[in-house]
Scaffold this motif. Structure first.
Motif, PDB file in Angstrom:
ATOM      1  N   ARG A  63       0.825  -1.204   0.000  1.00 15.44           N
ATOM      2  CA  ARG A  63       0.000   0.000   0.000  1.00 15.44           C
ATOM      3  C   ARG A  63       0.861   1.257   0.000  1.00 15.44           C
ATOM      4  N   CYS A  64       0.349   2.316  -0.593  1.00 15.94           N
ATOM      5  CA  CYS A  64       1.071   3.584  -0.623  1.00 15.94           C
ATOM      6  C   CYS A  64       0.796   4.339   0.678  1.00 15.94           C
ATOM      7  N   GLN A  65       1.866   4.674   1.372  1.00 15.77           N
ATOM      8  CA  GLN A  65       1.726   5.407   2.623  1.00 15.77           C
ATOM      9  C   GLN A  65       3.008   6.169   2.896  1.00 15.77           C
ATOM     10  N   CYS A  66       2.880   7.321   3.541  1.00 17.63           N
ATOM     11  CA  CYS A  66       4.034   8.148   3.892  1.00 17.63           C
ATOM     12  C   CYS A  66       4.183   8.203   5.408  1.00 17.63           C
ATOM     13  N   PHE A  67       5.427   8.462   5.835  1.00 23.28           N
ATOM     14  CA  PHE A  67       5.745   8.466   7.255  1.00 23.28           C
ATOM     15  C   PHE A  67       6.582   9.696   7.566  1.00 23.28           C
ATOM     16  N   GLU A  68       6.182  10.406   8.600  1.00 23.10           N
ATOM     17  CA  GLU A  68       6.909  11.624   8.948  1.00 23.10           C
ATOM     18  C   GLU A  68       8.335  11.315   9.380  1.00 23.10           C
ATOM     19  N   LYS A  69       8.521  10.202  10.092  1.00 17.30           N
ATOM     20  CA  LYS A  69       9.878   9.862  10.535  1.00 17.30           C
ATOM     21  C   LYS A  69      10.014   8.363  10.716  1.00 17.30           C
ATOM     22  N   LEU A  70      11.052   7.786  10.099  1.00 18.53           N
ATOM     23  CA  LEU A  70      11.459   6.411  10.356  1.00 18.53           C
ATOM     24  C   LEU A  70      12.767   6.442  11.125  1.00 18.53           C
ATOM     25  N   ILE A  71      12.830   5.669  12.209  1.00 18.96           N
ATOM     26  CA  ILE A  71      14.007   5.650  13.084  1.00 18.96           C
ATOM     27  C   ILE A  71      14.547   4.227  13.113  1.00 18.96           C
ATOM     28  N   PHE A  72      15.855   4.083  12.960  1.00 23.20           N
ATOM     29  CA  PHE A  72      16.505   2.769  12.950  1.00 23.20           C
ATOM     30  C   PHE A  72      17.472   2.687  14.134  1.00 23.20           C
ATOM     31  N   CYS A  73      17.231   1.746  15.048  1.00 25.93           N
ATOM     32  CA  CYS A  73      18.122   1.528  16.191  1.00 25.93           C
ATOM     33  C   CYS A  73      18.580   0.070  16.194  1.00 25.93           C
ATOM     34  N   GLY A  74      19.875  -0.127  16.471  1.00 31.33           N
ATOM     35  CA  GLY A  74      20.440  -1.465  16.427  1.00 31.33           C
ATOM     36  C   GLY A  74      21.126  -1.742  15.108  1.00 31.33           C
ATOM     37  N   TYR A  75      21.614  -0.687  14.477  1.00 27.04           N
ATOM     38  CA  TYR A  75      22.291  -0.808  13.185  1.00 27.04           C
ATOM     39  C   TYR A  75      23.587  -0.002  13.206  1.00 27.04           C
ATOM     40  N   SER A  76      24.548  -0.423  12.422  1.00 25.70           N
ATOM     41  CA  SER A  76      25.733   0.390  12.183  1.00 25.70           C
ATOM     42  C   SER A  76      25.548   1.091  10.843  1.00 25.70           C
ATOM     43  N   THR A  77      26.183   2.237  10.687  1.00 22.81           N
ATOM     44  CA  THR A  77      26.062   3.002   9.441  1.00 22.81           C
ATOM     45  C   THR A  77      27.422   3.105   8.767  1.00 22.81           C
ATOM     46  N   GLU A  78      27.431   2.922   7.480  1.00 27.79           N
ATOM     47  CA  GLU A  78      28.644   3.018   6.679  1.00 27.79           C
ATOM     48  C   GLU A  78      28.323   3.777   5.403  1.00 27.79           C
ATOM     49  N   ARG A  79      29.361   4.168   4.688  1.00 23.45           N
ATOM     50  CA  ARG A  79      29.168   4.891   3.426  1.00 23.45           C
ATOM     51  C   ARG A  79      30.003   4.202   2.348  1.00 23.45           C
ATOM     52  N   HIS A  80      29.347   3.766   1.274  1.00 27.00           N
ATOM     53  CA  HIS A  80      30.020   3.030   0.211  1.00 27.00           C
ATOM     54  C   HIS A  80      29.536   3.530  -1.151  1.00 27.00           C
ATOM     55  N   SER A  81      30.374   3.310  -2.158  1.00 30.31           N
ATOM     56  CA  SER A  81      29.963   3.617  -3.525  1.00 30.31           C
ATOM     57  C   SER A  81      29.145   2.452  -4.073  1.00 30.31           C
ATOM     58  N   GLN A  82      28.365   2.735  -5.119  1.00 30.55           N
ATOM     59  CA  GLN A  82      27.574   1.673  -5.739  1.00 30.55           C
ATOM     60  C   GLN A  82      28.467   0.582  -6.307  1.00 30.55           C
ATOM     61  N   ALA A  83      29.633   0.962  -6.813  1.00 26.41           N
ATOM     62  CA  ALA A  83      30.551  -0.029  -7.377  1.00 26.41           C
ATOM     63  C   ALA A  83      31.036  -1.002  -6.309  1.00 26.41           C
ATOM     64  N   GLN A  84      31.256  -0.502  -5.083  1.00 21.21           N
ATOM     65  CA  GLN A  84      31.694  -1.370  -3.995  1.00 21.21           C
ATOM     66  C   GLN A  84      30.595  -2.337  -3.572  1.00 21.21           C
ATOM     67  N   LEU A  85      29.369  -1.838  -3.521  1.00 21.28           N
ATOM     68  CA  LEU A  85      28.261  -2.652  -3.038  1.00 21.28           C
ATOM     69  C   LEU A  85      27.781  -3.656  -4.069  1.00 21.28           C
ATOM     70  N   PHE A  86      27.827  -3.278  -5.347  1.00 23.09           N
ATOM     71  CA  PHE A  86      27.289  -4.137  -6.388  1.00 23.09           C
ATOM     72  C   PHE A  86      28.338  -4.360  -7.482  1.00 23.09           C
ATOM     73  N   PRO A  87      29.403  -5.091  -7.180  1.00 19.54           N
ATOM     74  CA  PRO A  87      30.491  -5.270  -8.156  1.00 19.54           C
ATOM     75  C   PRO A  87      30.044  -5.986  -9.433  1.00 19.54           C
ATOM     76  N   LYS A  88      28.988  -6.789  -9.363  1.00 17.27           N
ATOM     77  CA  LYS A  88      28.539  -7.523 -10.536  1.00 17.27           C
ATOM     78  C   LYS A  88      27.709  -6.669 -11.490  1.00 17.27           C
ATOM     79  N   GLN A  89      27.339  -5.474 -11.050  1.00 16.47           N
ATOM     80  CA  GLN A  89      26.491  -4.621 -11.878  1.00 16.47           C
ATOM     81  C   GLN A  89      27.286  -3.854 -12.945  1.00 16.47           C
ATOM     82  N   ASN A  90      28.604  -3.822 -12.805  1.00 17.72           N
ATOM     83  CA  ASN A  90      29.476  -3.135 -13.779  1.00 17.72           C
ATOM     84  C   ASN A  90      29.120  -1.659 -13.971  1.00 17.72           C
ATOM     85  N   PHE A  91      28.919  -0.971 -12.822  1.00 12.61           N
ATOM     86  CA  PHE A  91      28.658   0.465 -12.906  1.00 12.61           C
ATOM     87  C   PHE A  91      29.910   1.181 -13.405  1.00 12.61           C
TER      88      PHE A  91
END
Length: 572
Positions: free
Chosen positions: A225-253
């Motif tokens: 269903r289509c629905q919007c949310f004012e705020k989504l909060i994620f707890c219990g996760y680590s955050t990292e920053r990667h390029s698309q090429a690093q995450l999806f090497p088989k995609q040949n970006f």
């Protein structure tokens, strides 16, 4: 003009000059502390100690952070004005969404923290691009403002969920109280896709301030269903920053697509909080030497919220106790004047799947036969048949003692009233079988630590060879033959013999001896509890007791661990 009138303007000018000089000096002395506070807010670096009192500035900074997920230390992250349509996620066009991150849930290999690799079927990927929705009625905002997703390793197991998710999360809520519980909805995330939310998860989450509407994150993201949310909060996760090429090497970006950066969230082991870290220090010395009160604070907070949400909880407990006594024939339905709290009710943990207590009916009968005359009865407690969270809560709050094999079903023991008894039956694990940590007497078991420094009495009792309903035709004195029988892969014995799969028997005398030693008296002093536990082969992991039951001595937590290893235990 008189001399007095001529002098007055000069004096005023001199005083004004002195005030300006003093202000300048004071500002120069404080400039470093003010700058440091700015750095703390913007860059996350600790502020230097102010040269002079600057408490008003600190208080103002503290008040500006209203919610725990806005603090760096919480390791929670949040995104705003995000929508879901046919399982695709995107930001809704508002004045606040211009700087939203491209966010990707990436499980990867989490064997180290969760015990298994990439088995997720959850897809959550939201682009930083925003979209206009012309037909607002077809994609409305949720009426709930804050949606909190919580995750931790092994959180499908109730004991792990209690310690890894609730312990830290509850402390954050205590530090940053929720303004409106109706505006907070919680979603437990089970990384292993074949796990599901149990009634126990709902019941424990109900002890936190939220709107009491629960849904697993796995189901939430699959909703078309289509629905919007004012705020989504994620707890219990680590955050990292990667390029698309690093995450999806088989995609040949290539080019800009390859270099496009994504914020990645990955499941972490637990929800951290600096005030509850000591709850994970499980070595004997730490448990004995420091006063870690995280589990006590969590238990008390849950009880407080339960009482707030259910003002009639006391009457429900009274009614449940009366129902148990009527079922046992201990009281008559014609007598409404019976004080049900003059009786003591002992719950025996019953399971309908693995780790079944095979002779539980025999033990229940023996208990009632011996102790009903002393106003003590025993009843079976089966959380697997309790379909409502309220039922589980009231069921356990109605008990004076709770006895069961080591395992997740004992987690609900934290619901028992103050000074109630938890008896953890420790499975028989010979030296050649994996899992000796479930029967430690020199410190609490991994599950038993949740009762540490609480206002509950927690005992452990090691079961012996006779509790195992396998290989009964083998001479117990022939240890080699017995081992070969237990570990036989051909006939399937080895799978049935594992402590976490094995059904068990409990000698009725173990339960009756416990009741005789600990429940037949109104109160025991600390030394009396220790002596009785030792004489009956119990380990007294946690005692909430007084040095003397006759004076005005205060209750305190005591720990009477035994100086033995799990492998050197003598079993009955």
């Amino acid at each position: 003009m008189s001399p007095k009138e001529t002098t007055r303007p000069r004096v005023q000018a001199l005083l004004l000059l002195l005030v300006c000089i003093a202000s300048t000096i004071r500002s120069s002395m404080n400039i470093r502390s003010i700058h440091s506070l700015d750095g703390f807010i913007e860059e996350g670096i600790p502020p230097a100690r102010p040269v002079s009192a600057n408490t008003s500035t600190k208080k103002r900074v503290r008040r500006d952070v209203k919610n725990f997920w806005e603090t760096i230390a919480s390791n929670c992250m949040h995104i705003d004005h995000v929508c879901r349509r046919r399982r695709l996620w995107f930001y809704r066009t508002t004045n606040e969404t211009s700087q939203q991150p491209s966010l990707l849930y990436w499980q990867g290999n989490i064997t180290q923290s969760h015990g298994y690799g990439d088995k997720s079927k959850v897809q959550f990927n939201v682009s930083s691009a925003v979209r206009d929705i012309e037909d607002l009625d077809s994609c409305p905002y949720s009426t709930v403002k804050h949606h909190l997703i919580v995750q931790s390793a092994y959180n499908d197991m109730m004991g792990e969920f209690y310690s890894r998710t609730l312990l830290g999360l509850n402390q954050w809520i205590l530090d940053y109280p929720i303004e409106s519980r109706e505006q907070l909805q919680m979603y437990p995330h089970f990384v292993k896709f074949d796990r599901r939310m149990l009634v126990g998860h709902q019941m424990f989450l109900g002890g936190l301030p939220n709107n009491d509407i629960y849904r697993s994150f796995n189901d939430f993201v699959r909703d078309g269903r289509c629905q919007c949310f004012e705020k989504l909060i994620f707890c219990g996760y680590s955050t990292e920053r990667h390029s698309q090429a690093q995450l999806f090497p088989k995609q040949n970006f290539t080019g800009d697509q390859a270099n496009r950066m994504l914020d990645v969230i990955k499941p972490s082991g637990k929800i951290d909080n600096p005030k509850t870290q000591c709850g994970f220090a499980t070595n004997r010395e730490s448990l004995l030497n420091h006063n870690c009160v995280g589990y006590r604070r969590l238990r008390n907070s849950l009880h407080k919220v339960f009482n707030q949400k259910a003002p009639s909880l006391g009457e429900m407990i009274r009614a449940t106790r009366r129902e148990i006594l009527l079922e046992k024939g201990a009281i008559s339905s014609d007598n409404d004047g019976v004080d049900v709290f003059e009786w003591k009710i002992v719950g025996l943990a019953k399971r309908t799947t693995r780790r079944k207590w095979l002779n539980i009916d025999q033990v229940l009968s023996r208990c009632d036969e011996v102790f009903m005359r002393h106003r003590i009865v025993c009843t079976a407690v089966d959380v697997e048949t309790a379909r409502r969270a309220e039922t589980q809560l009231v069921m356990h709050r109605s008990l004076d003692a709770f006895i069961g094999i080591h395992g997740a079903q004992l987690t609900q023991g934290v619901l028992l009233p103050k000074r109630a008894y938890i008896v953890e039956l420790l499975p028989w694990v010979p030296w050649y079988l994996f899992g000796d940590w479930v029967r430690t007497k020199s410190k609490p078991t991994p599950l038993g630590v949740i009762f540490h420094n609480t206002e509950l009495q927690h005992l452990g009792y090691p079961l012996g060879r006779k509790s195992v309903p396998l290989c009964l035709d083998v001479d117990p004195d022939d240890q080699e033959a017995e081992r070969n029988c237990f570990m036989n892969e051909t006939n399937g014995n080895i799978e049935k013999f594992r402590w976490d799969e094995r059904d068990f028997n409990v000698r009725a005398g173990i339960v009756t001896d416990f009741i005789s030693s600990f429940l037949l008296v109104s109160e025991l002093s600390c030394s009396e509890m220790q002596a009785r536990a030792s004489s009956q082969n119990y380990v007294l992991y946690n005692a909430y007791c007084r040095e003397s039951t006759t004076g005005k001595s205060r209750y305190q937590q005591k720990h009477y661990y035994q100086n033995v290893s799990a492998k050197s235990l003598t079993n009955k």
